[in-house]
Design an enzyme around this catalytic site. Sequence first.
Site, PDB file in Angstrom:
ATOM      1  N   LYS B  98       1.273  -1.013  -0.355  1.00 20.32           N
ATOM      2  CA  LYS B  98       0.040  -0.061   0.187  1.00 20.32           C
ATOM      3  C   LYS B  98       0.654   0.999   0.167  1.00 20.32           C
ATOM      4  O   LYS B  98       2.060   1.455   1.244  1.00 20.32           O
ATOM      5  CB  LYS B  98      -0.849   0.043   0.899  1.00 20.32           C
ATOM      6  N   GLY B 159      -7.994   9.845   9.109  1.00 10.79           N
ATOM      7  CA  GLY B 159      -8.238  10.143  11.117  1.00 10.79           C
ATOM      8  C   GLY B 159      -9.752  10.521  10.727  1.00 10.79           C
ATOM      9  O   GLY B 159      -9.823  11.147  11.968  1.00 10.79           O
ATOM     10  N   GLY B 187     -10.844   8.653   6.032  1.00 16.30           N
ATOM     11  CA  GLY B 187     -11.953   9.351   5.898  1.00 16.30           C
ATOM     12  C   GLY B 187     -12.909   9.164   6.770  1.00 16.30           C
ATOM     13  O   GLY B 187     -14.246   9.478   6.732  1.00 16.30           O
TER      14      GLY B 187
END
Lengths: 328, 260
Positions: B98, B159, B187
């Site tokens: 990632k 976050g 998010g």
Amino acid sequence: MSIRAKVTVVGAGVAGLTAALELSLRGHAVEVIERGRAVGEGCSRMAGGMLAPWCERAATDEAVMRLGAPSIDWWLRHFPGTVRNGSLVVAPARDAVELTRFAERTDNHEWRDEAGIAALEPDLAGRFRRALFFPREAHLDPRRALPALAEALTKRGGTIRLGVDQAGSDFVIDCRGLSARDALADLRGVRGEMLVIRSREVTLSRPVRLLHPRIPLYIVPRGEGVFMVGATSIETETPGGVSVRSAVELLNAAYTLHPAFGEAEILELGADLRPAFPDNLPAVRRSPGGLMVNGLYRHGFLLAPAMARQAADLVERDNADLRQRRSA
Amino acid sequence: MFYGVELSSRLLLGTARYPSPKLLVEAIKVSGAEVVTVSLRREAGPESSGARGGQSFWSIIRSLGMRVLPNTAGCHSVKEAVTTAHMAREMFDTPWIKLEVIRDDETLQPDVFGLVEAARVLVEEGFEVFPYTTEDLAVADRLVEAGCRVLMPWGAPIGSARGLNNVYGLKALRAHFPDIPLVVDAGLGVPSHAAAAMELGYDAVLLNTAVAEAGDPVAMASAFALAIEAGRMAFTAKPLEPRDMAVPSTPVLGKAAFGD
């Protein structure tokens, strides 16, 4: 009175010394053996020394609060340097929402406005609009508290043998922290980093927590202008010194709390591994040679008295059983 | 389907900031997730777990037997991200990465320029890259051009718990890349955010903070899993398009219906 001649506590960190003193107070003969050269030289030395069971509820299991709350009285009784002045929680303006969230998750706190903050901590006047005050919380200096416990134990007739790893009795309470992982397969180390600074300009009377979306940071006054700033919590067992990133984050916390900390002197940057079980809660377990107390994680000074009581209860229950069996 | 790997769960979970490893494990189990992300910068890899017999964080993760998607969280430059990806490949023995290249620690926004560059380098080296990006179509196009076969646009900043900030942009991305697996990453705050992403036709959702920092992470993991299933089911059931006027669902007596 014990029918066992003596209990040996292995390890003179916070787990070992609280357990030893608790047993001694209950009338048992106790010796502490420590392979190091002084008491409290392991990861207990790096602890913040906050006795903040209600603040801790924001991010930990309810058990931390339940087991930790009675510890404040234990420390007040056995270490005169324990200060019960409450603790204060603040957030930078941008992270004000974190404060609301913290309040929702905790109790035993009171809101303070700007004037209320200034009344508690004059040096923080005008720096924060709102704060949460936890009046019943306390703090202590781990580096003074553990030698004081050792002294109290010796005065009561207990012995402390340094530089030794041979037990002088057949009943052992293993309080070796992470060194006991040879016997505890589910114990892991969690890295923590802290710094100690000295400021001539800022005075605080109680620990102040600065809420941060990523890491909970706190500043604990140690007297004579010395402050401990902690602490990171990183899931790694890599040894070694404080990383630059962590140092920057810790220093930023101090600076955000008060810009005058920018002029403070850095006395120490320290890193160590905290012993933790998978649920991050401590435990007293039975072992072939006696008991093991471990897994105090981030809550050594807060939870050690509760573990000491549990350990002492088990010793006494065992003694009662033995007595019954012998008389039968 | 990520790089030829068929998964049955459409939830990917991060492993940071749980109150304890025990709760992390329970949350992962109830979520049904088959992939977890692990941050190399902040957490242990297998090499540091030590040969001393203790159970480190990594061995707890490993014991779950899940597919690990290592990430490059905390990297600010192409070079850092590429180095971290190399370490990840060695530690976790997977070509998956990632890819996060962050512009700064304040906003944690993806640095899309560095991202495209790092993706190019890593694809060339045989990595299977999951880029953390914005919903920008041109950037997405560059990433696909670079060889990415999965895209992970944000819902909102990391976050922030704000949900889908730009639904139009996310819809457009879906429409432009009908064949590339799309994962909303970052998010999200509540399960309805995840359901909304799935209703847009997204293939999966990646979560961390929303579960880890919930009052009850295990219950929240379960709630997200249900929402993701519901959202996916709604998408495949072909939902109605919104209309400007009410449409009576029962015939109105005594009035001629339009068109009849």
